[in-house]
Design a protein around this motif. Structure first.
Motif, PDB file in Angstrom:
ATOM      1  N   SER A  61       0.684  -1.293   0.139  1.00 50.44           N
ATOM      2  CA  SER A  61       0.212  -0.074   0.090  1.00 50.44           C
ATOM      3  C   SER A  61       0.954   1.186   0.333  1.00 50.44           C
ATOM      4  N   ALA A  62       2.161   0.799   0.172  1.00 54.67           N
ATOM      5  CA  ALA A  62       3.026   1.962   0.608  1.00 54.67           C
ATOM      6  C   ALA A  62       3.533   3.009  -1.296  1.00 54.67           C
ATOM      7  N   VAL A  63       3.169   2.042  -2.382  1.00 52.79           N
ATOM      8  CA  VAL A  63       3.096   3.482  -3.541  1.00 52.79           C
ATOM      9  C   VAL A  63       2.062   3.849  -3.884  1.00 52.79           C
ATOM     10  N   ALA A  64       0.835   4.564  -2.751  1.00 53.90           N
ATOM     11  CA  ALA A  64       0.438   5.282  -3.284  1.00 53.90           C
ATOM     12  C   ALA A  64       0.943   7.149  -2.730  1.00 53.90           C
ATOM     13  N   THR A  65      -0.034   7.640  -3.715  1.00 52.48           N
ATOM     14  CA  THR A  65       0.928   8.929  -3.317  1.00 52.48           C
ATOM     15  C   THR A  65       1.516   9.777  -2.103  1.00 52.48           C
ATOM     16  N   PHE A  66       1.910  10.321  -2.564  1.00 53.23           N
ATOM     17  CA  PHE A  66       2.717  11.171  -1.315  1.00 53.23           C
ATOM     18  C   PHE A  66       1.613  11.638   0.360  1.00 53.23           C
ATOM     19  N   ALA A  67       1.007  12.450  -0.154  1.00 52.82           N
ATOM     20  CA  ALA A  67       0.107  12.511   0.478  1.00 52.82           C
ATOM     21  C   ALA A  67      -0.953  12.017   1.051  1.00 52.82           C
ATOM     22  N   GLU A  68      -1.326  10.337   0.096  1.00 51.43           N
ATOM     23  CA  GLU A  68      -1.654   9.846   0.421  1.00 51.43           C
ATOM     24  C   GLU A  68      -1.190   8.210   1.746  1.00 51.43           C
ATOM     25  N   ARG A  69       0.245   8.718   1.383  1.00 50.96           N
ATOM     26  CA  ARG A  69       0.787   7.658   2.375  1.00 50.96           C
ATOM     27  C   ARG A  69       1.192   8.586   4.194  1.00 50.96           C
ATOM     28  N   LYS A  70       1.548   9.849   4.146  1.00 51.11           N
ATOM     29  CA  LYS A  70       1.651  10.190   4.725  1.00 51.11           C
ATOM     30  C   LYS A  70       0.173   9.651   5.379  1.00 51.11           C
ATOM     31  N   THR A  71      -1.000   9.731   5.803  1.00 47.95           N
ATOM     32  CA  THR A  71      -1.970   9.272   6.571  1.00 47.95           C
ATOM     33  C   THR A  71      -1.234   7.311   6.912  1.00 47.95           C
ATOM     34  N   LEU A  72      -0.843   7.398   5.758  1.00 48.73           N
ATOM     35  CA  LEU A  72      -0.453   5.095   6.624  1.00 48.73           C
ATOM     36  C   LEU A  72       0.617   5.364   7.564  1.00 48.73           C
ATOM     37  N   LYS A  73      -0.262   4.460   8.795  1.00 49.03           N
ATOM     38  CA  LYS A  73       0.369   3.777  10.173  1.00 49.03           C
ATOM     39  C   LYS A  73       1.255   5.420  10.648  1.00 49.03           C
ATOM     40  N   THR A  74       0.771   6.518  10.557  1.00 48.57           N
ATOM     41  CA  THR A  74       1.273   7.852  11.424  1.00 48.57           C
ATOM     42  C   THR A  74       2.030   7.412  12.509  1.00 48.57           C
ATOM     43  N   ASP A  75       1.526   6.637  13.754  1.00 48.08           N
ATOM     44  CA  ASP A  75       1.896   6.096  15.222  1.00 48.08           C
ATOM     45  C   ASP A  75       3.131   5.399  14.694  1.00 48.08           C
ATOM     46  N   ALA A  76       2.835   4.804  14.462  1.00 38.04           N
ATOM     47  CA  ALA A  76       4.372   3.495  14.567  1.00 38.04           C
ATOM     48  C   ALA A  76       5.344   3.979  13.255  1.00 38.04           C
ATOM     49  N   LYS A  77       5.063   5.068  12.239  1.00 37.47           N
ATOM     50  CA  LYS A  77       6.027   5.747  11.497  1.00 37.47           C
ATOM     51  C   LYS A  77       7.101   6.992  12.813  1.00 37.47           C
ATOM     52  N   LYS A  78       6.128   7.234  13.077  1.00 39.89           N
ATOM     53  CA  LYS A  78       7.182   8.181  14.131  1.00 39.89           C
ATOM     54  C   LYS A  78       7.898   7.386  15.787  1.00 39.89           C
ATOM     55  N   THR A  79       6.819   6.158  15.405  1.00 42.23           N
ATOM     56  CA  THR A  79       7.613   5.586  16.456  1.00 42.23           C
ATOM     57  C   THR A  79       9.178   4.973  15.952  1.00 42.23           C
ATOM     58  N   ILE A  80       8.987   4.850  14.873  1.00 40.14           N
ATOM     59  CA  ILE A  80       9.983   3.687  14.533  1.00 40.14           C
ATOM     60  C   ILE A  80      11.235   4.921  14.160  1.00 40.14           C
ATOM     61  N   ALA A  81      11.070   6.495  13.523  1.00 40.02           N
ATOM     62  CA  ALA A  81      11.913   7.131  13.264  1.00 40.02           C
ATOM     63  C   ALA A  81      12.117   7.684  14.148  1.00 40.02           C
ATOM     64  N   ARG A  82      12.103   7.767  15.567  1.00 40.70           N
ATOM     65  CA  ARG A  82      12.699   8.038  16.574  1.00 40.70           C
ATOM     66  C   ARG A  82      13.853   6.919  16.741  1.00 40.70           C
ATOM     67  N   LYS A  83      13.623   5.813  16.725  1.00 41.26           N
ATOM     68  CA  LYS A  83      14.426   5.371  17.539  1.00 41.26           C
ATOM     69  C   LYS A  83      15.338   4.946  16.209  1.00 41.26           C
ATOM     70  N   GLY A  84      15.295   5.397  15.141  1.00 41.64           N
ATOM     71  CA  GLY A  84      16.130   5.626  13.465  1.00 41.64           C
ATOM     72  C   GLY A  84      17.006   6.909  13.729  1.00 41.64           C
ATOM     73  N   ALA A  85      16.739   8.003  14.927  1.00 34.88           N
ATOM     74  CA  ALA A  85      17.499   8.987  14.729  1.00 34.88           C
ATOM     75  C   ALA A  85      18.218   9.226  15.693  1.00 34.88           C
ATOM     76  N   GLU A  86      18.180   7.718  16.872  1.00 38.77           N
ATOM     77  CA  GLU A  86      19.678   7.013  17.351  1.00 38.77           C
ATOM     78  C   GLU A  86      20.754   7.205  17.220  1.00 38.77           C
ATOM     79  N   LEU A  87      20.452   5.942  15.456  1.00 34.22           N
ATOM     80  CA  LEU A  87      21.946   5.294  14.917  1.00 34.22           C
ATOM     81  C   LEU A  87      22.642   7.038  14.093  1.00 34.22           C
ATOM     82  N   ILE A  88      22.184   7.825  14.411  1.00 37.87           N
ATOM     83  CA  ILE A  88      23.030   8.929  13.915  1.00 37.87           C
ATOM     84  C   ILE A  88      24.075   9.467  14.699  1.00 37.87           C
TER      85      ILE A  88
END
Length: 251
Positions: A61-88
């Motif tokens: 489902s991640a091949v949808a438009t950028f605007a549509e993808r922004k609404t998919l699994k938003t909470d999970a994306k934020k959680t994963i992004a916070r953890k990813g930032a720790e790798l920098i």
């Protein structure tokens, strides 16, 4: 059995097992493999699955438009992004792909973090304009409007002049056997080019990308070093990823 009933069973098995094989379905329904291939072809045309050699995988489902993808699994994306930032780490050269999860990643970078970010995403570059300590290098090229990233020969040439510490790759599907996929041929080429210029490649994997596939292959799992996933990710899938030599970081 009616064709519609057979197709529904195929979709149910796909949701349950993460893949279907044409040969097995042929035996199960006592029909020819040509009949099964026709079913899969029609389901693929309707966007219900992604055909691969010998069968099919769930369609991302991640091949949808950028605007549509922004609404998919938003909470999970934020959680994963916070953890990813720790790798920098401070002082690094960081390649950041375009995408909705990487858009969340840059929001998690501390104000005092001094790094250089290289990106082919105007959205990522603009998102960092107010960061006081991050230098931004924007790779030029032809704008692929669907994903809001630059692609083409100019982009590949620009990427070739970089030695980076870490690359945050965006994908639309990640599967133990089908590997890393995306919805556009040129995007796949750019992602491979970025990965080839980084000491480490990381994929931030939101739930809709797991066990899914898209038409264009970026590469097998040997192309990446680390995946960052949500804490609720299926353990069997995680084990299959780790068996490929990929480090799993759980958010």
């Amino acid at each position: 059995m009616l064709t519609s009933q057979r197709k529904q069973y195929i979709l149910e098995q796909l949701a349950r097992d993460g893949q279907v094989l044409s040969k097995d379905l042929s035996v199960r329904f006592e029909v020819s493999e040509d009949t099964i291939r026709r079913d899969l072809r029609e389901l693929a045309a309707a966007g219900r699955l992604q055909r691969v050699h010998g069968g099919a995988l769930p369609s991302s489902s991640a091949v949808a438009t950028f605007a549509e993808r922004k609404t998919l699994k938003t909470d999970a994306k934020k959680t994963i992004a916070r953890k990813g930032a720790e790798l920098i780490s401070a002082g690094q050269v960081v390649l950041i792909d375009g995408g909705t999860t990487t858009s969340e990643l840059i929001k998690c970078l501390p104000d005092d973090l001094q790094i250089t970010v290289v990106t082919h995403s105007p959205s990522i570059a603009l998102g960092l304009t107010d960061h006081p300590a991050i230098e931004v290098i924007l790779i030029g090229g032809r704008l692929y409007k669907h994903s809001i990233v630059t692609v083409g020969a100019a982009a590949v040439e620009g990427i070739g002049n970089i030695h980076a510490d870490i690359f945050f790759m965006g994908v639309t599907g990640i599967h133990p056997e089908a590997g890393l996929t995306t919805g556009n041929y040129e995007e796949a080429c750019i992602k491979r080019a970025f990965s080839g210029r980084a000491a480490e490649t990381v994929v931030l994997v939101s739930p809709e990308k797991i066990n899914a596939a898209s038409p264009f292959v970026i590469g097998n799992l040997g192309l990446i070093n680390t995946v960052v996933v949500d804490s609720g990710t299926d353990e069997n899938w995680l084990s299959s990823i780790e068996e490929k030599g990929v480090t799993v970081v759980t958010a």
